[in-house]
Design a protein around this motif. Structure first.
Motif, PDB file in Angstrom:
ATOM      1  N   ILE A  60       0.870  -1.180   0.000  1.00  0.00           N
ATOM      2  CA  ILE A  60       0.000   0.000   0.000  1.00  0.00           C
ATOM      3  C   ILE A  60       0.902   1.223   0.000  1.00  0.00           C
ATOM      4  O   ILE A  60       1.680   1.426   0.925  1.00  0.00           O
ATOM      5  CB  ILE A  60      -0.952   0.001   1.208  1.00  0.00           C
ATOM      6  CG1 ILE A  60      -1.847  -1.244   1.159  1.00  0.00           C
ATOM      7  CG2 ILE A  60      -1.779   1.277   1.222  1.00  0.00           C
ATOM      8  CD1 ILE A  60      -2.748  -1.406   2.349  1.00  0.00           C
ATOM      9  N   TYR A  78      -3.889   6.781   0.332  1.00  0.00           N
ATOM     10  CA  TYR A  78      -3.368   5.451   0.047  1.00  0.00           C
ATOM     11  C   TYR A  78      -3.789   4.975  -1.338  1.00  0.00           C
ATOM     12  O   TYR A  78      -4.835   5.370  -1.847  1.00  0.00           O
ATOM     13  CB  TYR A  78      -3.908   4.443   1.077  1.00  0.00           C
ATOM     14  CG  TYR A  78      -3.697   4.855   2.497  1.00  0.00           C
ATOM     15  CD1 TYR A  78      -2.559   4.453   3.175  1.00  0.00           C
ATOM     16  CD2 TYR A  78      -4.630   5.644   3.164  1.00  0.00           C
ATOM     17  CE1 TYR A  78      -2.355   4.827   4.503  1.00  0.00           C
ATOM     18  CE2 TYR A  78      -4.432   6.028   4.477  1.00  0.00           C
ATOM     19  CZ  TYR A  78      -3.300   5.616   5.137  1.00  0.00           C
ATOM     20  OH  TYR A  78      -3.092   5.991   6.435  1.00  0.00           O
ATOM     21  N   PRO A  80      -3.307   0.962  -3.539  1.00  0.00           N
ATOM     22  CA  PRO A  80      -2.642  -0.344  -3.555  1.00  0.00           C
ATOM     23  C   PRO A  80      -1.714  -0.485  -4.756  1.00  0.00           C
ATOM     24  O   PRO A  80      -2.000   0.011  -5.846  1.00  0.00           O
ATOM     25  CB  PRO A  80      -3.805  -1.334  -3.639  1.00  0.00           C
ATOM     26  CG  PRO A  80      -4.947  -0.571  -4.189  1.00  0.00           C
ATOM     27  CD  PRO A  80      -4.734   0.859  -3.841  1.00  0.00           C
ATOM     28  N   ARG A 110      -7.913   2.781   0.137  1.00  0.00           N
ATOM     29  CA  ARG A 110      -7.278   2.224   1.337  1.00  0.00           C
ATOM     30  C   ARG A 110      -7.918   0.881   1.687  1.00  0.00           C
ATOM     31  O   ARG A 110      -7.217  -0.103   1.947  1.00  0.00           O
ATOM     32  CB  ARG A 110      -7.410   3.192   2.514  1.00  0.00           C
ATOM     33  CG  ARG A 110      -6.725   2.658   3.767  1.00  0.00           C
ATOM     34  CD  ARG A 110      -6.895   3.564   4.937  1.00  0.00           C
ATOM     35  NE  ARG A 110      -8.306   3.544   5.325  1.00  0.00           N
ATOM     36  CZ  ARG A 110      -8.836   4.316   6.236  1.00  0.00           C
ATOM     37  NH1 ARG A 110      -8.114   5.208   6.846  1.00  0.00           N
ATOM     38  NH2 ARG A 110     -10.107   4.228   6.536  1.00  0.00           N
ATOM     39  N   GLU A 111      -9.247   0.838   1.659  1.00  0.00           N
ATOM     40  CA  GLU A 111      -9.946  -0.422   1.968  1.00  0.00           C
ATOM     41  C   GLU A 111      -9.617  -1.506   0.946  1.00  0.00           C
ATOM     42  O   GLU A 111      -9.423  -2.669   1.315  1.00  0.00           O
ATOM     43  CB  GLU A 111     -11.455  -0.187   2.027  1.00  0.00           C
ATOM     44  CG  GLU A 111     -11.887   0.689   3.186  1.00  0.00           C
ATOM     45  CD  GLU A 111     -11.422   0.145   4.528  1.00  0.00           C
ATOM     46  OE1 GLU A 111     -11.547  -1.079   4.769  1.00  0.00           O
ATOM     47  OE2 GLU A 111     -10.921   0.943   5.338  1.00  0.00           O
ATOM     48  N   TYR A 114      -6.150  -2.881   1.770  1.00  0.00           N
ATOM     49  CA  TYR A 114      -6.155  -3.807   2.909  1.00  0.00           C
ATOM     50  C   TYR A 114      -6.840  -5.124   2.554  1.00  0.00           C
ATOM     51  O   TYR A 114      -6.416  -6.192   2.999  1.00  0.00           O
ATOM     52  CB  TYR A 114      -6.812  -3.162   4.128  1.00  0.00           C
ATOM     53  CG  TYR A 114      -5.938  -2.112   4.769  1.00  0.00           C
ATOM     54  CD1 TYR A 114      -4.596  -2.361   5.052  1.00  0.00           C
ATOM     55  CD2 TYR A 114      -6.442  -0.856   5.072  1.00  0.00           C
ATOM     56  CE1 TYR A 114      -3.791  -1.410   5.630  1.00  0.00           C
ATOM     57  CE2 TYR A 114      -5.635   0.114   5.656  1.00  0.00           C
ATOM     58  CZ  TYR A 114      -4.313  -0.170   5.923  1.00  0.00           C
ATOM     59  OH  TYR A 114      -3.509   0.780   6.487  1.00  0.00           O
ATOM     60  N   GLU A 115      -7.890  -5.072   1.737  1.00  0.00           N
ATOM     61  CA  GLU A 115      -8.555  -6.300   1.298  1.00  0.00           C
ATOM     62  C   GLU A 115      -7.598  -7.152   0.454  1.00  0.00           C
ATOM     63  O   GLU A 115      -7.515  -8.371   0.636  1.00  0.00           O
ATOM     64  CB  GLU A 115      -9.804  -5.960   0.485  1.00  0.00           C
ATOM     65  CG  GLU A 115     -10.514  -7.175  -0.070  1.00  0.00           C
ATOM     66  CD  GLU A 115     -11.629  -6.816  -1.037  1.00  0.00           C
ATOM     67  OE1 GLU A 115     -12.012  -7.711  -1.816  1.00  0.00           O
ATOM     68  OE2 GLU A 115     -12.096  -5.665  -1.027  1.00  0.00           O
ATOM     69  N   LYS A 117      -4.332  -7.094   0.614  1.00  0.00           N
ATOM     70  CA  LYS A 117      -3.296  -7.617   1.524  1.00  0.00           C
ATOM     71  C   LYS A 117      -3.799  -8.850   2.273  1.00  0.00           C
ATOM     72  O   LYS A 117      -3.054  -9.820   2.453  1.00  0.00           O
ATOM     73  CB  LYS A 117      -2.868  -6.538   2.518  1.00  0.00           C
ATOM     74  CG  LYS A 117      -1.758  -5.677   2.011  1.00  0.00           C
ATOM     75  CD  LYS A 117      -1.141  -4.900   3.161  1.00  0.00           C
ATOM     76  CE  LYS A 117       0.199  -4.441   2.702  1.00  0.00           C
ATOM     77  NZ  LYS A 117       1.281  -4.575   3.563  1.00  0.00           N
ATOM     78  N   ARG A 118      -5.062  -8.812   2.733  1.00  0.00           N
ATOM     79  CA  ARG A 118      -5.634  -9.969   3.430  1.00  0.00           C
ATOM     80  C   ARG A 118      -5.689 -11.181   2.493  1.00  0.00           C
ATOM     81  O   ARG A 118      -5.356 -12.303   2.892  1.00  0.00           O
ATOM     82  CB  ARG A 118      -7.032  -9.648   3.949  1.00  0.00           C
ATOM     83  CG  ARG A 118      -7.051  -8.806   5.205  1.00  0.00           C
ATOM     84  CD  ARG A 118      -8.441  -8.718   5.826  1.00  0.00           C
ATOM     85  NE  ARG A 118      -9.412  -8.059   4.973  1.00  0.00           N
ATOM     86  CZ  ARG A 118      -9.584  -6.737   4.897  1.00  0.00           C
ATOM     87  NH1 ARG A 118      -8.855  -5.933   5.636  1.00  0.00           N
ATOM     88  NH2 ARG A 118     -10.506  -6.223   4.099  1.00  0.00           N
TER      89      ARG A 118
END
Length: 178
Positions: A60, A78, A80, A110-111, A114-115, A117-118
């Motif tokens: 990110i 942010y 990705p 940003r969300e 993070y999604e 990355k998960r």
């Protein structure tokens, strides 16, 4: 009450309106290019096919921005950055495109980061969209991101309205009546 205006004053007014209209035209062109980039990609990708892809790398990217000269208000935005691989007709391809334009924000992007990355940590495949006529072209989010496009569309409409009003004033209102 009608005010008499000399032809020299009309020429000065027309020159001033022309100058502002040229600046408005430049702004209209810049905004139109930005809007077309945000719309042309999703329209061209209407027939792209969804495929599963394996994430190779996810990070990110952060950008800190300030709103004042003395840095009293700082915002971190942010986006990705990803690398993924996918297969079309037995040929393996590498892709990195997330959206049609490089967007930084503190909400949707940003969300999404993070999604992704998960999913990368859990080794879960992601859905991408692939252009079958050129399989090397792929994207994760093929739709218009309205959170960003709505601001551009408002600017687009306002800039065109101002430009057209200036042209109207120039052509129809600043005439010297004899």
């Amino acid at each position: 009450m009608i005010t008499e205006v000399s032809s020299a004053e009309i020429r000065k007014a027309r020159l001033g309106v022309c100058f502002v209209a040229i600046i408005a035209l430049i702004f209209v062109i810049v905004i139109s290019i930005k809007v077309s980039k945000g719309v042309v990609g999703p329209i061209s990708a209407l027939n792209w096919v969804p495929k599963n892809a394996t994430l190779i790398n996810v990070s990110i990217d952060e950008m800190t921005t300030t709103t004042t000269r003395d840095n009293r208000s700082q915002y971190t935005l942010y986006t990705p950055r990803i690398l993924y691989k996918y297969t079309v007709s037995g040929q393996e391809y590498i892709g990195r495109k997330v959206t049609w334009s490089d967007i930084y924000d503190d909400g949707y992007m940003r969300e999404l980061g993070y999604e992704l990355k998960r999913k990368w940590a859990a080794n879960v495949p992601i859905e991408i969209h692939v252009n079958l006529s050129n399989a090397a072209e792929s994207i994760v989010v093929k739709n218009i991101i309205w959170e960003h496009m709505s601001k551009l569309l408002v600017g687009f409409i306002i800039s065109w309205a101002v430009f057209l009003w200036l042209v109207y004033v120039l052509v129809f209102k600043l005439k010297h009546k004899k």
